[in-house]
Design an enzyme around this catalytic site. Structure first.
Site, PDB file in Angstrom:
ATOM      1  N   ARG A  44      21.474  72.599  59.716  1.00 38.59           N
ATOM      2  CA  ARG A  44      20.884  71.508  60.307  1.00 38.59           C
ATOM      3  C   ARG A  44      19.508  71.541  60.513  1.00 38.59           C
ATOM      4  O   ARG A  44      18.864  72.379  61.215  1.00 38.59           O
ATOM      5  CB  ARG A  44      21.458  71.547  61.855  1.00 38.59           C
ATOM      6  N   SER A 113      31.570  64.724  64.639  1.00 40.09           N
ATOM      7  CA  SER A 113      31.446  65.090  65.898  1.00 40.09           C
ATOM      8  C   SER A 113      32.140  63.922  66.868  1.00 40.09           C
ATOM      9  O   SER A 113      31.991  62.878  66.388  1.00 40.09           O
ATOM     10  CB  SER A 113      29.863  64.925  66.423  1.00 40.09           C
ATOM     11  N   LYS A 142      19.434  68.755  70.996  1.00 35.40           N
ATOM     12  CA  LYS A 142      19.610  67.494  70.458  1.00 35.40           C
ATOM     13  C   LYS A 142      18.742  66.667  70.813  1.00 35.40           C
ATOM     14  O   LYS A 142      18.502  66.336  72.138  1.00 35.40           O
ATOM     15  CB  LYS A 142      21.247  67.152  70.673  1.00 35.40           C
TER      16      LYS A 142
HETATM   17  N1  TZP Z   1      25.850  68.705  68.869  1.00 33.16           N
HETATM   18  C1  TZP Z   1      26.370  68.602  70.259  1.00 33.16           C
HETATM   19  S1  TZP Z   1      25.239  69.311  71.128  1.00 33.16           S
HETATM   20  C2  TZP Z   1      24.468  70.120  70.048  1.00 33.16           C
HETATM   21  C3  TZP Z   1      24.673  69.441  68.692  1.00 33.16           C
HETATM   22  C4  TZP Z   1      24.065  69.716  67.596  1.00 33.16           C
HETATM   23  C5  TZP Z   1      23.098  71.084  70.056  1.00 33.16           C
HETATM   24  C6  TZP Z   1      23.601  72.465  70.488  1.00 33.16           C
HETATM   25  O1  TZP Z   1      22.678  73.428  70.546  1.00 33.16           O
HETATM   26  P1  TZP Z   1      22.274  74.387  71.653  1.00 33.16           P
HETATM   27  O2  TZP Z   1      21.264  75.034  71.701  1.00 33.16           O
HETATM   28  O3  TZP Z   1      23.640  75.522  71.395  1.00 33.16           O
HETATM   29  O4  TZP Z   1      22.935  73.725  72.842  1.00 33.16           O
END
Ligand code: TZP
Ligand code: MG
Length: 215
Positions: A44, A113, A142
């Site tokens: 990502r 998602s 995010k």
């Molecule tokens: N999709 C929903 S929350 C998120 C993504 C890509 C971010 C998750 O990152 P973290 O640092 O584990 O909260």
């Protein structure tokens, strides 16, 4: 073998996040994850140019293959195809799943998602192989911060749907046990792992917390 149906059959799913990696590259961080026994990696990367992303994905594809780990590419369907990834992960704003399927063929897993029961049901109908469920907790990882969906939506998916799912968003060593107790069987994390100096130690601690929750 890694298939569309079994790609999520692992406790801890690791995503890259170079901004939070304490100066280490995506490739270096993935090396640590694989050495710690992680068997599912998602690339990502929201900031680099396509050529740079392709180079990193080629390296990570080689490493994951050697480790027997699955490799999923976020967002970039073209790069997923070019590196022969095991999966591609898309969001609600990306191309519809049936069109993604036409591009990637029958072998590649498609993850989508979702944030509501309606989105989850639609994902199943559209032919997604797995769904993301989150953010479970508040996260600033995010860019477009979405309100947490909380445990209610997670429990709905765990209790009512047949599709494999992964819980994501704000998951940490201190709360991962509860996420499993609420029905998750796979969790995805970014900052808790990539933002840690001792990645192997953190993964071991997370694994211990998961095992304790399963007992
Ligand atoms: N999709 C929903 S929350 C998120 C993504 C890509 C971010 C998750 O990152 P973290 O640092 O584990 O909260
Ligand atoms: Mg996306």
């Amino acid at each position: 073998a890694i298939t569309r149906r079994n790609i999520l059959d692992t406790d801890i799913y690791c995503l890259t996040g170079e901004k939070f990696s304490l100066g280490r590259s995506n490739v270096e961080v993935v090396r640590e994850m694989l050495d710690a026994g992680i068997r599912l990696i998602q690339y990502r990367e929201k900031e680099k140019k396509a050529g740079a992303k392709l180079e990193e994905c080629l390296a990570i594809r080689k490493m994951t293959r050697e480790a027997g780990a699955a490799f999923i590419v976020n967002d970039d369907i073209d790069i997923a195809i070019l590196v022969d990834a095991d999966g591609v992960h898309v969001g609600q704003e990306d191309l519809p799943v049936p069109e993604v399927r036409r591009l990637v063929g029958e072998k590649m897993a498609i993850g989508l998602s979702t944030h509501t029961p309606e989105e989850a049901l639609k994902a199943v109908e559209s032919g997604a192989d797995y769904i993301g469920v989150g953010p479970i907790f508040r996260t600033f990882t995010k860019e477009d911060v979405v309100d947490p969906v909380g445990f209610e939506y997670l429990e709905y998916v765990a209790g009512n749907l047949d599709i494999p799912f992964v819980a994501i968003g704000g998951i940490k060593e201190h709360n991962v046990g509860e996420v499993f107790r609420r029905g998750a069987r796979c969790v995805a994390l970014i900052t808790e792992i990539v933002g840690e100096t001792d990645i192997k130690g953190k993964i071991a601690a997370l694994r211990q917390a998961v095992e304790a929750a399963k007992e």
